[in-house]
Design a protein around this motif. Structure first.
Motif, short mmCIF file in Angstrom:
data_model
loop_
_atom_site.label_atom_id
_atom_site.label_comp_id
_atom_site.label_asym_id
_atom_site.label_seq_id
_atom_site.Cartn_x
_atom_site.Cartn_y
_atom_site.Cartn_z
N LYS A 28 38.01 22.85 53.73
CA LYS A 28 37.84 24.41 53.49
C LYS A 28 38.70 24.81 52.39
CE LYS A 28 38.02 28.64 55.82
NZ LYS A 28 38.96 29.43 56.91
N ASP A 29 39.97 24.31 52.47
CA ASP A 29 41.26 24.50 51.18
C ASP A 29 40.40 24.13 49.98
OD1 ASP A 29 42.95 25.38 53.21
OD2 ASP A 29 44.16 23.64 53.32
N ILE A 30 39.98 23.17 49.90
CA ILE A 30 39.51 22.73 48.49
C ILE A 30 38.25 23.51 48.01
CG2 ILE A 30 38.59 20.67 47.34
CD1 ILE A 30 40.37 18.85 49.14
N ASP A 31 37.29 23.83 49.14
CA ASP A 31 36.33 24.58 48.73
C ASP A 31 36.68 26.05 48.46
OD1 ASP A 31 34.16 22.89 49.06
OD2 ASP A 31 33.82 23.30 51.29
N GLU A 32 37.71 26.63 49.07
CA GLU A 32 38.32 27.73 48.60
C GLU A 32 38.78 27.80 47.07
OE1 GLU A 32 40.58 29.35 51.60
OE2 GLU A 32 39.08 29.73 53.11
N ALA A 33 39.57 26.89 46.97
CA ALA A 33 40.13 26.60 45.39
C ALA A 33 39.25 26.55 44.40
CB ALA A 33 41.29 25.37 45.49
N SER A 34 38.08 25.59 44.67
CA SER A 34 37.09 25.60 43.87
C SER A 34 36.35 26.92 43.52
CB SER A 34 35.92 24.65 44.24
OG SER A 34 35.21 25.40 45.30
N LEU A 35 36.34 27.93 44.31
CA LEU A 35 35.76 29.26 44.05
C LEU A 35 36.87 30.27 43.50
CD1 LEU A 35 33.61 29.50 47.25
CD2 LEU A 35 32.80 28.68 45.03
N ILE A 36 37.94 30.09 43.20
CA ILE A 36 38.92 31.08 42.83
C ILE A 36 38.49 31.34 41.45
CG2 ILE A 36 41.21 31.15 41.88
CD1 ILE A 36 42.34 29.68 44.39
N PRO A 37 38.05 30.71 40.48
CA PRO A 37 37.61 31.31 39.24
C PRO A 37 36.63 32.29 39.17
CG PRO A 37 37.71 28.78 38.87
CD PRO A 37 37.97 29.28 40.62
N PHE A 38 35.91 32.45 40.39
CA PHE A 38 34.91 33.48 40.55
C PHE A 38 35.31 34.68 41.12
CE2 PHE A 38 32.96 29.20 40.38
CZ PHE A 38 32.32 29.25 39.08
N THR A 55 30.83 31.46 50.81
CA THR A 55 31.46 32.89 50.70
C THR A 55 32.57 32.79 49.46
OG1 THR A 55 30.61 33.31 52.67
CG2 THR A 55 32.27 34.84 51.82
N VAL A 56 32.62 33.84 48.58
CA VAL A 56 33.46 33.81 47.59
C VAL A 56 34.33 35.05 48.17
CG1 VAL A 56 34.13 34.29 45.32
CG2 VAL A 56 32.08 32.82 45.74
N ASN A 57 35.68 34.99 48.22
CA ASN A 57 36.61 36.20 48.55
C ASN A 57 36.98 36.83 47.39
OD1 ASN A 57 36.53 35.37 51.33
ND2 ASN A 57 38.14 33.75 51.00
N ALA A 58 35.95 37.78 47.03
CA ALA A 58 36.21 38.38 45.73
C ALA A 58 37.14 39.59 45.77
CB ALA A 58 34.76 39.08 45.25
N VAL A 59 38.03 39.73 44.86
CA VAL A 59 38.94 40.93 44.61
C VAL A 59 38.32 41.92 43.81
CG1 VAL A 59 41.32 41.04 43.82
CG2 VAL A 59 40.79 38.85 44.97
N GLN A 60 38.37 43.00 44.29
CA GLN A 60 38.14 44.19 43.52
C GLN A 60 39.35 44.53 42.69
OE1 GLN A 60 35.08 45.52 43.58
NE2 GLN A 60 35.62 46.95 41.83
N ILE A 61 38.91 44.74 41.28
CA ILE A 61 39.85 44.86 40.32
C ILE A 61 39.89 46.46 40.12
CG2 ILE A 61 40.86 44.61 38.12
CD1 ILE A 61 39.91 42.03 38.15
N CYS A 62 40.78 47.44 40.33
CA CYS A 62 40.68 48.73 40.06
C CYS A 62 40.83 49.07 38.60
CB CYS A 62 41.61 49.50 41.06
SG CYS A 62 43.41 49.13 40.75
N GLU A 63 40.27 49.88 38.14
CA GLU A 63 40.48 50.50 36.69
C GLU A 63 41.76 51.24 36.42
OE1 GLU A 63 38.26 50.13 34.25
OE2 GLU A 63 37.23 48.96 35.70
N PRO A 64 42.68 50.95 35.27
CA PRO A 64 43.84 51.57 35.18
C PRO A 64 43.70 53.30 35.52
CG PRO A 64 42.95 50.66 33.35
CD PRO A 64 42.12 50.45 34.39
N GLU A 65 44.73 53.72 35.81
CA GLU A 65 44.85 55.34 35.87
C GLU A 65 44.75 55.78 34.58
OE1 GLU A 65 47.98 56.68 38.19
OE2 GLU A 65 47.34 55.47 40.01
#
Length: 76
Positions: A28-38, A55-65
Motif C-alpha cells: 500500500k505504501d509503494i502504491d501511494e508513493a507511485s501516485l504522488i506525482p498526480f 484512489t489518488v489522495n488529491a490535494v486542492q491547491i488554493c488560488e493566491p489571495e
C-alpha cells in the motif's frame, strides 16, 4: 577482470541498498508513493483513478489571495 568484479560489486551494492530501504514498506505504501506525482492536479488525479482503479489522495491547491490596493509587488 578487475573491471567485471567492480561492476558486479556495484550492482550487488545497489540491489542491497534498495532492498534495505524498502524492507519495511508495504504494498500500500509503494502504491501511494507511485501516485504522488498526480496528487496536485485534480483533473489528472481523476483520470488516473479511472484508468487504474486506485484512489489518488488529491490535494486542492488554493488560488493566491489578490493583493490589497497599494500592496502589490514593486518592480524595479
Amino acid at each position: 577482470m578487475l573491471e567485471i568484479a567492480l561492476n558486479s560489486c556495484a550492482v550487488i551494492s545497489i540491489y542491497c541498498a534498495v532492498s534495505w530501504c524498502l524492507k519495511h514498506k508495504t504494498e500500500k505504501d509503494i502504491d501511494e508513493a507511485s501516485l504522488i506525482p498526480f496528487a496536485d492536479d485534480p483533473e489528472v488525479a481523476r483520470r488516473v483513478e479511472l484508468a487504474t482503479g486506485k484512489t489518488v489522495n488529491a490535494v486542492q491547491i488554493c488560488e493566491p489571495e489578490p493583493c490589497k490596493p497599494g500592496w502589490s509587488k514593486m518592480e524595479i
